[in-house]
Design a protein around this motif. Sequence first.
Motif, PDB file in Angstrom:
ATOM      1  N   ILE A 255     -43.274 -49.101 -69.191  1.00 37.69           N
ATOM      2  CA  ILE A 255     -43.786 -48.291 -68.083  1.00 37.69           C
ATOM      3  C   ILE A 255     -44.412 -47.028 -68.656  1.00 37.69           C
ATOM      4  O   ILE A 255     -43.814 -46.368 -69.520  1.00 37.69           O
ATOM      5  CB  ILE A 255     -42.665 -47.878 -67.107  1.00 37.69           C
ATOM      6  N   THR A 256     -45.596 -46.684 -68.204  1.00 39.08           N
ATOM      7  CA  THR A 256     -46.185 -45.387 -68.563  1.00 39.08           C
ATOM      8  C   THR A 256     -46.264 -44.537 -67.317  1.00 39.08           C
ATOM      9  O   THR A 256     -46.521 -45.037 -66.210  1.00 39.08           O
ATOM     10  CB  THR A 256     -47.600 -45.549 -69.160  1.00 39.08           C
ATOM     11  N   MET A 257     -46.057 -43.252 -67.495  1.00 31.03           N
ATOM     12  CA  MET A 257     -46.170 -42.324 -66.377  1.00 31.03           C
ATOM     13  C   MET A 257     -46.459 -40.928 -66.905  1.00 31.03           C
ATOM     14  O   MET A 257     -46.222 -40.634 -68.084  1.00 31.03           O
ATOM     15  CB  MET A 257     -44.900 -42.326 -65.524  1.00 31.03           C
ATOM     16  N   ASP A 258     -47.004 -40.082 -66.043  1.00 31.18           N
ATOM     17  CA  ASP A 258     -47.299 -38.713 -66.424  1.00 31.18           C
ATOM     18  C   ASP A 258     -46.045 -37.861 -66.306  1.00 31.18           C
ATOM     19  O   ASP A 258     -45.088 -38.212 -65.606  1.00 31.18           O
ATOM     20  CB  ASP A 258     -48.420 -38.149 -65.550  1.00 31.18           C
ATOM     21  N   ALA A 259     -46.072 -36.709 -66.958  1.00 31.12           N
ATOM     22  CA  ALA A 259     -44.886 -35.854 -67.017  1.00 31.12           C
ATOM     23  C   ALA A 259     -44.894 -34.741 -65.975  1.00 31.12           C
ATOM     24  O   ALA A 259     -43.996 -33.907 -65.963  1.00 31.12           O
ATOM     25  CB  ALA A 259     -44.773 -35.232 -68.414  1.00 31.12           C
ATOM     26  N   ASP A 260     -45.892 -34.725 -65.096  1.00 31.91           N
ATOM     27  CA  ASP A 260     -46.055 -33.587 -64.183  1.00 31.91           C
ATOM     28  C   ASP A 260     -45.366 -33.769 -62.834  1.00 31.91           C
ATOM     29  O   ASP A 260     -45.601 -32.999 -61.903  1.00 31.91           O
ATOM     30  CB  ASP A 260     -47.540 -33.314 -63.959  1.00 31.91           C
ATOM     31  N   LEU A 261     -44.537 -34.836 -62.701  1.00 31.11           N
ATOM     32  CA  LEU A 261     -43.788 -35.155 -61.482  1.00 31.11           C
ATOM     33  C   LEU A 261     -44.675 -35.649 -60.349  1.00 31.11           C
ATOM     34  O   LEU A 261     -44.211 -35.785 -59.220  1.00 31.11           O
ATOM     35  CB  LEU A 261     -42.974 -33.936 -60.996  1.00 31.11           C
ATOM     36  N   GLN A 262     -45.934 -35.938 -60.626  1.00 34.18           N
ATOM     37  CA  GLN A 262     -46.794 -36.511 -59.586  1.00 34.18           C
ATOM     38  C   GLN A 262     -46.595 -38.025 -59.476  1.00 34.18           C
ATOM     39  O   GLN A 262     -46.967 -38.624 -58.482  1.00 34.18           O
ATOM     40  CB  GLN A 262     -48.264 -36.181 -59.861  1.00 34.18           C
ATOM     41  N   ASP A 263     -46.023 -38.641 -60.518  1.00 33.17           N
ATOM     42  CA  ASP A 263     -45.648 -40.053 -60.476  1.00 33.17           C
ATOM     43  C   ASP A 263     -44.165 -40.147 -60.150  1.00 33.17           C
ATOM     44  O   ASP A 263     -43.340 -39.459 -60.759  1.00 33.17           O
ATOM     45  CB  ASP A 263     -45.918 -40.736 -61.819  1.00 33.17           C
ATOM     46  N   SER A 264     -43.805 -41.024 -59.234  1.00 36.45           N
ATOM     47  CA  SER A 264     -42.412 -41.137 -58.799  1.00 36.45           C
ATOM     48  C   SER A 264     -41.671 -42.218 -59.586  1.00 36.45           C
ATOM     49  O   SER A 264     -42.064 -43.387 -59.561  1.00 36.45           O
ATOM     50  CB  SER A 264     -42.363 -41.476 -57.306  1.00 36.45           C
ATOM     51  N   PRO A 265     -40.574 -41.861 -60.269  1.00 35.71           N
ATOM     52  CA  PRO A 265     -39.758 -42.871 -60.955  1.00 35.71           C
ATOM     53  C   PRO A 265     -39.155 -43.902 -60.012  1.00 35.71           C
ATOM     54  O   PRO A 265     -38.743 -44.979 -60.455  1.00 35.71           O
ATOM     55  CB  PRO A 265     -38.669 -42.034 -61.631  1.00 35.71           C
ATOM     56  N   ASP A 266     -39.082 -43.594 -58.708  1.00 37.96           N
ATOM     57  CA  ASP A 266     -38.541 -44.560 -57.752  1.00 37.96           C
ATOM     58  C   ASP A 266     -39.395 -45.828 -57.670  1.00 37.96           C
ATOM     59  O   ASP A 266     -38.935 -46.857 -57.155  1.00 37.96           O
ATOM     60  CB  ASP A 266     -38.453 -43.923 -56.357  1.00 37.96           C
TER      61      ASP A 266
ATOM     62  N   ASP B 234     -57.717 -47.610 -58.771  1.00 38.34           N
ATOM     63  CA  ASP B 234     -57.353 -46.356 -59.433  1.00 38.34           C
ATOM     64  C   ASP B 234     -57.087 -46.610 -60.916  1.00 38.34           C
ATOM     65  O   ASP B 234     -55.948 -46.746 -61.338  1.00 38.34           O
ATOM     66  CB  ASP B 234     -56.114 -45.762 -58.756  1.00 38.34           C
ATOM     67  N   PHE B 235     -58.159 -46.667 -61.707  1.00 38.73           N
ATOM     68  CA  PHE B 235     -58.026 -46.924 -63.141  1.00 38.73           C
ATOM     69  C   PHE B 235     -57.242 -45.826 -63.845  1.00 38.73           C
ATOM     70  O   PHE B 235     -56.544 -46.073 -64.816  1.00 38.73           O
ATOM     71  CB  PHE B 235     -59.414 -47.037 -63.784  1.00 38.73           C
ATOM     72  N   ASN B 236     -57.378 -44.608 -63.370  1.00 35.05           N
ATOM     73  CA  ASN B 236     -56.840 -43.458 -64.101  1.00 35.05           C
ATOM     74  C   ASN B 236     -55.407 -43.113 -63.718  1.00 35.05           C
ATOM     75  O   ASN B 236     -54.865 -42.121 -64.185  1.00 35.05           O
ATOM     76  CB  ASN B 236     -57.738 -42.235 -63.882  1.00 35.05           C
ATOM     77  N   CYS B 237     -54.783 -43.899 -62.861  1.00 33.68           N
ATOM     78  CA  CYS B 237     -53.388 -43.634 -62.500  1.00 33.68           C
ATOM     79  C   CYS B 237     -52.504 -43.814 -63.730  1.00 33.68           C
ATOM     80  O   CYS B 237     -52.544 -44.852 -64.406  1.00 33.68           O
ATOM     81  CB  CYS B 237     -52.949 -44.584 -61.391  1.00 33.68           C
ATOM     82  N   GLY B 238     -51.702 -42.802 -64.032  1.00 32.44           N
ATOM     83  CA  GLY B 238     -50.849 -42.863 -65.216  1.00 32.44           C
ATOM     84  C   GLY B 238     -49.673 -43.813 -65.070  1.00 32.44           C
ATOM     85  O   GLY B 238     -49.092 -44.251 -66.072  1.00 32.44           O
ATOM     86  N   LEU B 239     -49.311 -44.150 -63.840  1.00 28.88           N
ATOM     87  CA  LEU B 239     -48.154 -45.004 -63.591  1.00 28.88           C
ATOM     88  C   LEU B 239     -48.582 -46.472 -63.667  1.00 28.88           C
ATOM     89  O   LEU B 239     -49.261 -46.989 -62.773  1.00 28.88           O
ATOM     90  CB  LEU B 239     -47.556 -44.695 -62.218  1.00 28.88           C
ATOM     91  N   LYS B 240     -48.184 -47.135 -64.743  1.00 29.23           N
ATOM     92  CA  LYS B 240     -48.530 -48.532 -64.967  1.00 29.23           C
ATOM     93  C   LYS B 240     -47.337 -49.258 -65.579  1.00 29.23           C
ATOM     94  O   LYS B 240     -46.502 -48.639 -66.248  1.00 29.23           O
ATOM     95  CB  LYS B 240     -49.741 -48.668 -65.900  1.00 29.23           C
ATOM     96  N   ALA B 241     -47.291 -50.563 -65.375  1.00 28.61           N
ATOM     97  CA  ALA B 241     -46.254 -51.410 -65.971  1.00 28.61           C
ATOM     98  C   ALA B 241     -46.921 -52.511 -66.768  1.00 28.61           C
ATOM     99  O   ALA B 241     -47.947 -53.071 -66.353  1.00 28.61           O
ATOM    100  CB  ALA B 241     -45.357 -52.000 -64.885  1.00 28.61           C
ATOM    101  N   TYR B 242     -46.345 -52.830 -67.934  1.00 31.89           N
ATOM    102  CA  TYR B 242     -46.930 -53.805 -68.843  1.00 31.89           C
ATOM    103  C   TYR B 242     -45.873 -54.782 -69.333  1.00 31.89           C
ATOM    104  O   TYR B 242     -44.734 -54.397 -69.605  1.00 31.89           O
ATOM    105  CB  TYR B 242     -47.509 -53.127 -70.094  1.00 31.89           C
ATOM    106  N   ASN B 243     -46.275 -56.013 -69.489  1.00 35.54           N
ATOM    107  CA  ASN B 243     -45.500 -56.913 -70.318  1.00 35.54           C
ATOM    108  C   ASN B 243     -45.587 -56.404 -71.756  1.00 35.54           C
ATOM    109  O   ASN B 243     -46.646 -55.925 -72.184  1.00 35.54           O
ATOM    110  CB  ASN B 243     -46.089 -58.333 -70.212  1.00 35.54           C
ATOM    111  N   LYS B 244     -44.523 -56.516 -72.509  1.00 32.99           N
ATOM    112  CA  LYS B 244     -44.501 -55.951 -73.863  1.00 32.99           C
ATOM    113  C   LYS B 244     -45.618 -56.519 -74.743  1.00 32.99           C
ATOM    114  O   LYS B 244     -46.118 -55.846 -75.644  1.00 32.99           O
ATOM    115  CB  LYS B 244     -43.149 -56.197 -74.528  1.00 32.99           C
ATOM    116  N   ASN B 245     -46.023 -57.775 -74.481  1.00 31.54           N
ATOM    117  CA  ASN B 245     -47.083 -58.384 -75.287  1.00 31.54           C
ATOM    118  C   ASN B 245     -48.424 -57.678 -75.115  1.00 31.54           C
ATOM    119  O   ASN B 245     -49.254 -57.691 -76.020  1.00 31.54           O
ATOM    120  CB  ASN B 245     -47.238 -59.866 -74.930  1.00 31.54           C
TER     121      ASN B 245
END
Length: 316
Positions: free
Chosen positions: A89-100, A152-163
């Motif tokens: 998971i990638t996310m930004d550190a500014d609290l604009q992305d929700s860990p929920d 939204d290409f530039n959204c920092g909140l993304k999930a990836y398969n490890k591959n």
Amino acid sequence: MNLSIVIPLLNEQESLPELHNWIKKVMDSHNFSYEIWFIDDGSTDHSWQIIQSLSKENPNVKGIRFFRNYGKSQALHAGFARTNGDVVITMDADLQDSPDEIPELYNMITQGDYDLVSGWKKKRYDSVIGKNLPSKLFNWAARKTSGVKLHDFNCGLKAYNKNVVKNIEVSGEMHRYIPVLAKNAGFSKIGEKVVQHQARKYGHSKFGMNRFINGFLDLITIWFLSTFGKRPMHLFGALGVLMFLIGFISAGFIGFFKLWKLYHQEPTILVTDNPWFYISLATMVIGTQLFLAGFLGEIILRTKSDEERYKIEQEF
């Protein structure tokens, strides 16, 4: 390990403790085994000291500190190289992305439906003129150019398969186009999830007009790399041959009409007084240069070595 969370940051000392506690709460409530990689991209505040204190409090916290600011893409590259989780998971550190949002993103990947899921901040709290409008234009251009249908290409909140993260090369300012890089690498199952966007709580946005302009320039770059990156001769060679033929044919016509007039004993002008002479000469020179550019590109592509794109000062 279930999850690796990669968080690039620059001068986010106020938000880091709150973000860490929020992530930990979500992880504990869902019984995830996890690691959090904070990548300090040359912060000049106390961000690194806070990351160090968080790692003493929570052994799942890991950190990388760059000597200076190298950019978000380099930070993600360093984090991706070190992740151990099945889902990243990638996310930004500014609290604009929700860990929920993390558990649902995790499920979308592990259920096998997607290789990559990108967040879509459908309702934003950014400035309309300063960020919203440029982002809409940028995302429209990215969709049309890449063929990847994301809002939204530039959204920092993304999930990836490890591959995915182990098989893509994030460099320069290409973090905006990770879904395109994934598609080009053969990962076609790319999805999207509407995520909650929150107003910035601390500090100020690092988005500027220069980033907007750079985004479009990078879009052109990634289009070229995805289309001709492995075969530059196909573009430059073809253009070179076309230009050279135009010049050669033009020169041929000049010579033909010169001889025709001499044969019929009609008055003629010097070849160098004919403007088409210079047009044909220029196109042949340009054509030769384009052909050589393609040839050199092929040589560089086959002999290049990996360069060190960033310097790590500390890591734990």
